[in-house]
Design a protein around this motif. Structure first.
Motif, PDB file in Angstrom:
ATOM      1  N   SER A  26     -10.797  -6.153   0.320  1.00  0.00           N
ATOM      2  CA  SER A  26     -10.220  -7.359  -0.273  1.00  0.00           C
ATOM      3  C   SER A  26     -11.288  -8.366  -0.690  1.00  0.00           C
ATOM      4  CB  SER A  26      -9.261  -8.025   0.719  1.00  0.00           C
ATOM      5  OG  SER A  26      -9.989  -8.673   1.760  1.00  0.00           O
ATOM      6  N   GLY A  27     -12.475  -8.231  -0.111  1.00  0.00           N
ATOM      7  CA  GLY A  27     -13.550  -9.158  -0.444  1.00  0.00           C
ATOM      8  C   GLY A  27     -13.416 -10.517   0.196  1.00  0.00           C
ATOM      9  N   TRP A  54       0.867  -1.178   0.000  1.00  0.00           N
ATOM     10  CA  TRP A  54       0.000   0.000   0.000  1.00  0.00           C
ATOM     11  C   TRP A  54       0.906   1.231   0.000  1.00  0.00           C
ATOM     12  CZ3 TRP A  54      -2.693   2.221   4.919  1.00  0.00           C
ATOM     13  CH2 TRP A  54      -3.447   3.356   4.570  1.00  0.00           C
ATOM     14  N   PRO A  55       0.993   1.954  -1.114  1.00  0.00           N
ATOM     15  CA  PRO A  55       1.870   3.136  -1.181  1.00  0.00           C
ATOM     16  C   PRO A  55       1.188   4.363  -0.561  1.00  0.00           C
ATOM     17  CG  PRO A  55       0.841   2.796  -3.299  1.00  0.00           C
ATOM     18  CD  PRO A  55       0.352   1.678  -2.414  1.00  0.00           C
ATOM     19  N   ARG A  56       1.017   4.320   0.715  1.00  0.00           N
ATOM     20  CA  ARG A  56       0.215   5.328   1.402  1.00  0.00           C
ATOM     21  C   ARG A  56       0.745   6.744   1.191  1.00  0.00           C
ATOM     22  NH1 ARG A  56      -0.776   5.489   7.966  1.00  0.00           N
ATOM     23  NH2 ARG A  56      -2.463   7.044   7.961  1.00  0.00           N
ATOM     24  N   TYR A 100      -7.614   1.433  -7.710  1.00  0.00           N
ATOM     25  CA  TYR A 100      -8.437   0.401  -8.357  1.00  0.00           C
ATOM     26  C   TYR A 100      -7.602  -0.838  -8.634  1.00  0.00           C
ATOM     27  CZ  TYR A 100     -10.987  -2.147 -11.928  1.00  0.00           C
ATOM     28  OH  TYR A 100     -11.608  -3.141 -12.634  1.00  0.00           O
ATOM     29  N   ASP A 101      -6.388  -0.651  -9.135  1.00  0.00           N
ATOM     30  CA  ASP A 101      -5.542  -1.802  -9.476  1.00  0.00           C
ATOM     31  C   ASP A 101      -5.233  -2.649  -8.248  1.00  0.00           C
ATOM     32  OD1 ASP A 101      -5.492  -1.058 -12.118  1.00  0.00           O
ATOM     33  OD2 ASP A 101      -3.504  -0.127 -12.027  1.00  0.00           O
ATOM     34  N   LEU A 102      -4.933  -2.002  -7.121  1.00  0.00           N
ATOM     35  CA  LEU A 102      -4.612  -2.759  -5.910  1.00  0.00           C
ATOM     36  C   LEU A 102      -5.846  -3.482  -5.385  1.00  0.00           C
ATOM     37  CD1 LEU A 102      -2.739  -3.687  -3.698  1.00  0.00           C
ATOM     38  CD2 LEU A 102      -3.037  -1.472  -2.550  1.00  0.00           C
TER      39      LEU A 102
END
Length: 353
Positions: A117-118, A65-67, A87-89
């Motif tokens: 993440s679902g 996660w590139p916060r 969206y991609d992550l």
């Protein structure tokens, strides 16, 4: 307490920060791998922690996660780029169809990622800040245990039904080892050396500069060990008084390494001495003789290693954590004298715990 499944096929671990907690939570990796050897095990963390996880052969994938980057993109109004990366992550995580998602942090920011993440079962460790409403199950993180990584250990035992499989698990890459050797050579360090890690984010966890200076000089003159000073880029100004105070034998690499290179330097050290900071926990994880100096915090007393010790002198107010009542005198850390720390370090060097 979650029902134990015989073989979850896909597991996502979420521990976004901080360095020390990622290290202590890493004990889940071998525990889950032993219980579910065929499972796909992934980890989601913030980008600065990548070096702690991405070289681990027992992990199948690490998501970052590139916060900080995303914050910059929003501040600079690059909304389209931010939205595309987010969206991609999210899409990559959901495509995995995780059976279990383990939120080890229990905060809203980690809970949101667990939900995004679902994952079919979202198991939170002490979830709060609203994240409890995003979980399907919650495990209380409180535990009466003095062992390192105690709450993560409890989760591992709950999820696997097995004991004694939890062990801190970090891996160092050959590239980082090579760069670590080059850094030592450029600094003039040859042969064995000790590492000191004096820096943390909170002053009440610090030991005192004059004592670090005295200790470093004793290690150099009495044990003939050069001393390598490690820390992050934000610690450079804090390092200056120690560097200027040590007359000979101190090599300052503060802020000059990546986290992976720092791990490589620690891995080869003869001894590590530090306060309650991620690099100290890393020494224990890597099996290095380690002496941890605790005061306002006491994350553990039992390191799980015969070669690692904790020095802790409790007062009535200990551990105060984030709410010191001493007015800045930090009496609990003042109880650790240079003589006491040096003697304990000498015992570790001589193979006595």
């Amino acid at each position: 307490m979650p029902e134990i499944e015989s073989s979850p096929k896909r597991i996502l671990i979420i521990r976004l920060s901080a360095i020390g907690d990622v290290i202590m939570a890493s004990g889940l990796i071998p525990a889950l791998r032993k219980a579910y050897p065929n499972a796909h095990i992934a980890w989601l963390t913030e980008s600065p922690n990548a070096d702690l996880l991405r070289h681990n052969p027992r992990l199948d994938r690490v998501y970052l996660w590139p916060r900080s980057r995303w914050r910059t993109l929003r501040q600079e109004r690059h909304y389209r780029e931010f939205a595309r990366e987010a969206y991609d992550l999210i899409h990559a995580l959901r495509a995995e169809r995780f059976d279990w998602v383990l939120d080890l942090q229990g905060l809203l920011k980690s809970g949101v990622w667990a939900w995004l993440s679902g994952g079919r079962r979202r198991i939170g460790l002490g979830s709060r800040e609203g994240s409890q409403f995003l979980m399907t199950e919650i495990i209380d993180r409180s535990v009466d245990d003095f062992r390192i990584g105690k709450e993560y250990r409890k989760l591992a035992e709950t999820l696997t039904g097995q004991i004694n499989t939890f062990a801190l698990d970090t891996a160092v890459s050959e590239d980082d080892r090579k760069k670590g050797r080059e850094l030592l050579e450029s600094a003039g360090v040859t042969g064995e050396y000790a590492v000191i890690c004096p820096f943390t984010t909170r002053p009440q966890k610090h030991w005192f500069d004059d004592r670090w200076i005295d200790l470093a000089q004793r290690l150099t003159y009495r044990h003939r060990l050069p001393v390598v000073l490690l820390g992050g880029p934000g610690d450079r100004s804090r390092a200056e008084p120690i560097v200027h105070g040590v007359r000979h034998g101190l090599f300052d690499l503060t802020g000059r390494t990546t986290l992976g290179q720092c791990a490589a330097l620690i891995e080869k050290a003869r001894l590590l001495i530090g306060v309650d900071t991620g690099l100290t926990h890393l020494g224990i994880a890597l099996g290095v003789p380690t002496l941890a100096i605790f005061g306002s915090t006491r994350p553990y007393l039992d390191t799980g290693r015969a070669t690692a010790r904790v020095l802790y002198e409790p007062l009535e107010c200990s551990p105060c954590r984030r709410r010191p009542t001493c007015g800045g005198t930090f009496d609990c850390m003042r109880l650790h004298t240079v003589d006491q720390v040096f003697d304990a370090a000498s015992e570790l060097l001589e193979g006595r715990s």
